[in-house]
Structure formats: structure tokens, C-alpha cells
Design an enzyme around this catalytic site. Structure first.
Site: not given
Ligand code: PAF
Length: 283
Positions: A31, A34, A37, A152, A188
Site C-alpha cells: 500500500g 505511488h 506501483h 528498487k 518508495s
């Protein structure tokens, strides 16, 4: 956009879709979504008929209780962000801990041929047992054709590839490039918790990685590592936890460079109490 909280109902729904010939992509998340995602979701939408997005802050992968408590939980905002994409082709699975773990919230123990002992594994005890446990369970529940993970968390990506190989899980694991803010900071969910001063300082991480990449063209891994350590000494707002140049297959630090191997530089720093990681391909 369909939204499930119960794994049996989700599996049954996906079973019907697959029986009708639909392909399923999967983007597991914790969740606080950002653009990084969303880029995974968009990759999934390009290659599959439907994309399942799971939203679950997995307690077993946190070695630090405070980090777990403070991890952002923004389900409503996450749902509205997802609804801006191709929402009739997205299925959300946002379970409770009970739906995943029942009344026993604990990790299974995994070995990933040593990948789990390097870098994040050395600094975050038990982290990859937690990641292995949740990703294996989610892959069993969703049973997707393809699953998407960001580079990442490159060590996590390699470990998940190993998990799938060792446990014969029939899914294609797809690694997606790191999504960065305009100033280079890797996206992140933790960035939202940075103070203004730390947010301003944080792009130094990627600037240093880029400079390290240039230096690695002509210098040894040891020289580059010493240089990076010295750079961080001049950065009072960022505390370097590790900088490691590693072989991408074994994740072990480079002793002597070989033109036949591929390397990445990996970094973990603290910006106040927020831990940030990043990495860059070197050759
Ligand atoms: O990368 C993450 O957000 C998490 O580690 C994952 C893969 C969703 C498992 O909880």
C-alpha cells in the site's frame, strides 16, 4: 474495480476468470501506492487481461517494530489512485492479517541458496523469511500467470525468482525498472515520511550511485567503495549503512572484476529514522 478481503472468494473469482481464458497479472504491494506501483500495474495491464493488486502491510517482514507501526496505511487513497488507471481490469485484494495468517502470525523459514544472507538479509534479521512467507502465500492465493516486482528491491526480486524456482511455483516473475522522482530519488512508500530537510538531502543517494558507476569503469570495487564512504562523511543528514558492489547472480561483494559478470551497486542509508535503499546496474 472489484475489491476482495477474503482469500477464498478471491481465488474462486480468479478461477472463473482463468477458466474463461483470461490471463492474470499480479502486483503485490504494502500500500501507500505511488507512481512506482502504478508503473508495475501498467506493465501488468499491457501483458495480461486483468491485474490483481494486493495491499497488505506484512508484519512478518519487519525486523523493526517501530517501522511496522509507522508504515503508512492509506487504503482509501490507494483505491482512488488505482481507479485512475484502467480500473475495470484491476482487482484489489486487501486482506486482514487474519485472512493471511489465521491466529498464528509467524514466518516460515527459507533458504535461498545464500542470497538471503547478503545486504538486507545481514542488516534486517528475518526479513526475507517474512517476504518469502507472504509472497509464497499470495502467489498460491492469486495463482497469476505473471507477477511484477520493482528493481528498487533488487535483492528481494532475485530472492523471489529463487523462491519460485525452488518451490516450483508456476508463475513468470518480471522485474521492472526503478521509478524515480524528477530529482532522482527512488520512489518508495517511506519517502512520504521524510522531513523536508531529509527529502532535500535524499537525491544525493542516486547522484552518488551514478558517480560510482562512472568510477567503476576504471577503478576497483574497493576504491569505489572507499570513495562512496568518504562522500557520505560530508553528508550530515544521511547516515550510510552499507554500500556494496555485488555480482547480480550471487549478490556477493565483488573481489575481482570480471567482464563476464554483471554487477550492481547497492546502498542503504538512514535519513533521520527513515531507511532508504537504492541500487544501480554497473555494466
Ligand atoms: O516490496 C514490497 O512491497 C513487499 O516486500 C511485498 C513484495 C509486497 C511483500 O510484502
Amino acid at each position: 474495480m472489484k475489491n476482495f478481503k477474503n482469500k477464498e472468494e478471491l481465488s474462486a473469482h480468479i478461477g472463473v476468470l482463468k477458466a474463461n481464458g483470461s490471463t492474470i497479472g499480479f502486483v503485490p504491494t504494502m500500500g501507500a501506492l505511488h507512481q512506482g506501483h502504478l508503473s508495475l500495474v501498467n506493465s501488468g495491464l499491457l501483458e495480461n487481461d486483468l491485474v490483481v493488486v494486493s495491499i497488505f502491510v506484512n508484519p512478518t517482514q519487519f525486523d523493526n517494530k517501530e517501522d511496522l507501526v509507522k508504515y503508512p496505511r492509506t487504503l482509501e487513497a490507494d483505491m482512488s489512485l488505482l481507479s485512475t488507471v484502467n480500473s475495470d481490469r484491476i482487482i484489489v485484494y486487501a486482506p486482514s492479517a487474519d485472512d493471511i495468517y489465521g491466529d498464528h502470525i509467524a514466518s516460515e523459514t527459507f533458504t535461498f541458496e545464500g542470497l538471503e544472507h547478503e545486504m538486507e538479509g545481514a542488516f534486517r534479521k528475518g526479513h526475507f523469511d517474512g517476504v518469502g512467507t507472504i509472497v509464497k502465500r499470495l502467489l498460491e492465493i492469486v495463482a497469476p500467470h505473471r507477477a511484477y516486482f520493482g528493481e528498487k528491491d533488487f535483492q528481494q526480486l532475485q530472492i523471489i525468482r529463487k523462491l519460485v524456482e525452488l518451490h516450483h511455483i508456476p508463475v513468470e516473475i518480471i522485474g521492472c525498472p526503478i521509478h524515480r522522482a524528477a530529482d532522482g530519488l527512488a520512489m518508495s512508500s517511506r519517502n512520504a515520511r521524510l522531513s523536508l530537510d531529509h527529502r532535500i538531502a535524499a537525491p544525493f543517494i542516486y547522484e552518488t550511485l551514478k558517480a560510482a558507476k562512472v568510477k567503476f569503469g576504471t577503478k576497483s570495487a574497493t576504491t569505489v567503495t572507499e570513495w562512496v564512504n568518504s562522500q557520505f562523511k560530508n553528508q550530515p543528514l544521511l547516515e550510510l549503512e552499507y554500500f556494496i558492489i555485488a555480482d547480480i547472480a550471487t549478490l556477493k561483494p565483488v573481489k575481482r572484476k570480471s567482464t563476464k559478470k554483471s554487477y550492481r551497486a547497492f546502498i542503504a542509508t538512514y535519513a533521520g529514522d527513515i531507511r532508504l535503499i537504492d541500487n544501480i546496474a554497473l555494466n
